[in-house]
Write a protein that holds these residues in place. Structure first.
Motif, PDB file in Angstrom:
ATOM      1  N   GLN A  16       1.021   3.662   0.565  1.00 39.88           N
ATOM      2  CA  GLN A  16       0.822   3.264   1.825  1.00 39.88           C
ATOM      3  C   GLN A  16       0.985   2.012   2.008  1.00 39.88           C
ATOM      4  N   GLU A  37       3.719  -0.167   4.027  1.00 40.51           N
ATOM      5  CA  GLU A  37       3.487  -0.980   5.166  1.00 40.51           C
ATOM      6  C   GLU A  37       4.027  -2.466   4.879  1.00 40.51           C
ATOM      7  N   GLN A  38       3.869  -2.941   3.854  1.00 43.91           N
ATOM      8  CA  GLN A  38       4.246  -4.388   3.569  1.00 43.91           C
ATOM      9  C   GLN A  38       5.665  -4.518   3.310  1.00 43.91           C
ATOM     10  N   VAL A  59       7.019  -4.824   6.789  1.00 39.67           N
ATOM     11  CA  VAL A  59       6.771  -6.025   7.345  1.00 39.67           C
ATOM     12  C   VAL A  59       7.604  -7.139   6.792  1.00 39.67           C
ATOM     13  N   GLY A  89      -3.174  -0.314   7.049  1.00 41.72           N
ATOM     14  CA  GLY A  89      -2.852  -0.222   8.413  1.00 41.72           C
ATOM     15  C   GLY A  89      -2.437  -1.616   9.111  1.00 41.72           C
ATOM     16  N   GLN A  90      -2.475  -2.840   8.334  1.00 46.52           N
ATOM     17  CA  GLN A  90      -1.972  -3.889   9.095  1.00 46.52           C
ATOM     18  C   GLN A  90      -0.505  -4.018   9.622  1.00 46.52           C
ATOM     19  N   THR A  91      -0.360  -4.729  10.681  1.00 45.21           N
ATOM     20  CA  THR A  91       1.206  -4.777  11.031  1.00 45.21           C
ATOM     21  C   THR A  91       1.902  -6.086  10.644  1.00 45.21           C
ATOM     22  N   SER A  92       1.083  -7.009  10.087  1.00 42.02           N
ATOM     23  CA  SER A  92       1.587  -8.282   9.535  1.00 42.02           C
ATOM     24  C   SER A  92       0.829  -8.585   8.228  1.00 42.02           C
ATOM     25  N   ARG A 135      11.277  -7.072   8.295  1.00 41.53           N
ATOM     26  CA  ARG A 135      11.318  -7.397   9.816  1.00 41.53           C
ATOM     27  C   ARG A 135      11.691  -9.050   9.599  1.00 41.53           C
ATOM     28  N   TYR A 174      -3.109  -8.585   7.047  1.00 41.38           N
ATOM     29  CA  TYR A 174      -3.441  -7.818   5.657  1.00 41.38           C
ATOM     30  C   TYR A 174      -4.352  -8.752   4.720  1.00 41.38           C
TER      31      TYR A 174
END
Length: 405
Positions: free
Chosen positions: A131, A135-136, A139, A31-34, A142, A38
């Motif tokens: 997942q 997520e990564q 990241v 669930g980390q956003t960076s 971006r 993570y």
């Protein structure tokens, strides 16, 4: 009932058995956003959860934690690398710096259930692996305009499955891709995982892991691999994948159906720049095409009888797995005499699991004598998708990649 329909029914029943038997087990945080968050949270989790195999805990944390290599110049291309079942980010310890020197922002993932102890795979689910990748990958997208994915074995299944659904992925690196195992009973662990947690129960005198990988995994882990195989075969059956892809396979891989890999490459990876690197003998029934590059895997001058599933990723100079590496894998399907000779440090030959030849003892081949040549092929494939921006070398030397540890 015809055979394909029966196979699909067995697959559905097998997956249902696992779904009923296992919930979301305790695992590393998601669930980390960076990537920085993570990586830091994963290292903290490993510090608490890992069963260390040597006194050098710091080194083992570095080998098993997610890793990042940054090029000297601001990157326009990035690649996320996913290891295989029972492995760790160490799988890409040679590949990562090579990619960064070519201008890539390189990151590796630690799949949930890995890096700590094999028992943490008892309840791990493929949804957690998906997942983390989802997520990564977001990241990374971006931070750079061009995103690539790479994977080894089960990790190759995960990234190809993802890429079919995400056209923004520019290209793929698939090392020993586990599209299909070499056994007709790969579905069986999914049927019995609830009743038989281990196919080979851990016990005294039977090592379960090394500083960088597991030697034994629970039945559920094989079941999750099978789910990844079913998923990626379903994707491949929908049609071709038209982005540039590098596929690397060893003919005598003791784990995979390598004929299926060859056929999949020919039928599904249709981009003109895609390449299959085939370590073995030329295949008579394969069309002669510049897209297939063959190199012999019998190198007697180096005491190599056959290439292995895991060896394609590592340089001969790798400190653990190279020609003079510290981690010799003697458990290789030999008899007791061969095992003892290998462990005593006697001269051995190298091969895939289970290969035997009279008068020779074989350890696992854990490196690739063609590693630098293979890298050259890899960069040609990657550049066909999105060419590298020119790098400006600093005075006095070659561009150096920076590893963040």
């Amino acid at each position: 009932m015809n055979t394909p329909r029966l196979s699909l029914l067995l697959a559905a029943l097998a997956i249902a058995q696992v779904d009923a038997a296992h919930g979301q087990g305790a695992s590393l945080p998601l669930g980390q956003t960076s990537f920085a968050a993570y990586r830091e949270q994963t290292r903290q989790w490993l510090q608490q959860a890992r069963e260390f195999q040597s006194p050098d805990h710091a080194a083992e944390l570095d080998w098993n934690a997610p890793q990042e290599w940054r090029p000297e110049q601001p990157p326009s291309r990035g690649i996320l690398l996913v290891h295989g079942l029972g492995d760790s980010p160490w799988s890409f310890s040679d590949l990562g710096p090579s990619l960064a020197r070519q201008g890539f922002l390189v990151r590796t993932l630690l799949l949930p259930g890995h890096g700590s102890k094999p028992a943490d795979l008892l309840d791990t689910r493929i949804e957690q692996w998906r997942q983390l990748l989802r997520e990564q990958a977001a990241v990374l997208a971006r931070e750079v305009p061009n995103v690539y994915l790479g994977g080894f074995s089960t990790g190759a299944n995960l990234v190809l499955d993802y890429a079919y659904e995400h056209p923004e992925v520019d290209g793929l690196l698939l090392f020993s891709p586990a599209f299909k195992s070499d056994t007709a009973y790969d579905w069986l662990p999914s049927m019995i995982a609830w009743a038989k947690p281990w196919l080979r129960a851990p016990g005294p005198g039977r090592p379960s892991q090394t500083p960088v990988r597991y030697l034994n995994v629970p039945t559920n882990a094989f079941a999750q691999f099978y789910r990844s195989s079913v998923a990626v075969q379903a994707r491949l059956n929908t049609g071709s994948y038209d982005k540039p892809v590098l596929v690397v396979a060893a003919q005598h891989d003791s784990v995979l159906d390598t004929a299926h890999i060859r056929d999949t490459f020919t039928r599904r990876f249709t981009h003109p720049a895609s390449r299959l690197v085939w370590y073995g003998s030329p295949v008579p029934d394969m069309p002669q095409t510049p897209r297939v590059l063959t190199r012999s895997d019998a190198l007697p001058e180096q005491r190599i009888s056959q290439f292995s599933h895991m060896g394609v990723l590592f340089s001969p100079g790798n400190p653990l797995y190279g020609a003079n590496g510290a981690q010799r894998i003697c458990w290789n399907g030999q008899d007791d005499q061969g095992m003892a000779a290998c462990q005593a440090g006697e001269t051995v030959w190298y091969s895939d699991w289970g290969y035997r030849e009279a008068g020779k003892f074989h350890a696992r081949l854990t490196y690739n004598p063609y590693f630098e040549w293979q890298n050259g092929v890899m960069f040609e494939v990657l550049n066909a998708a999105a060419p590298a921006l020119p790098l400006t070398p600093k005075a006095g030397g070659e561009n150096q990649a920076t590893a963040l540890q």
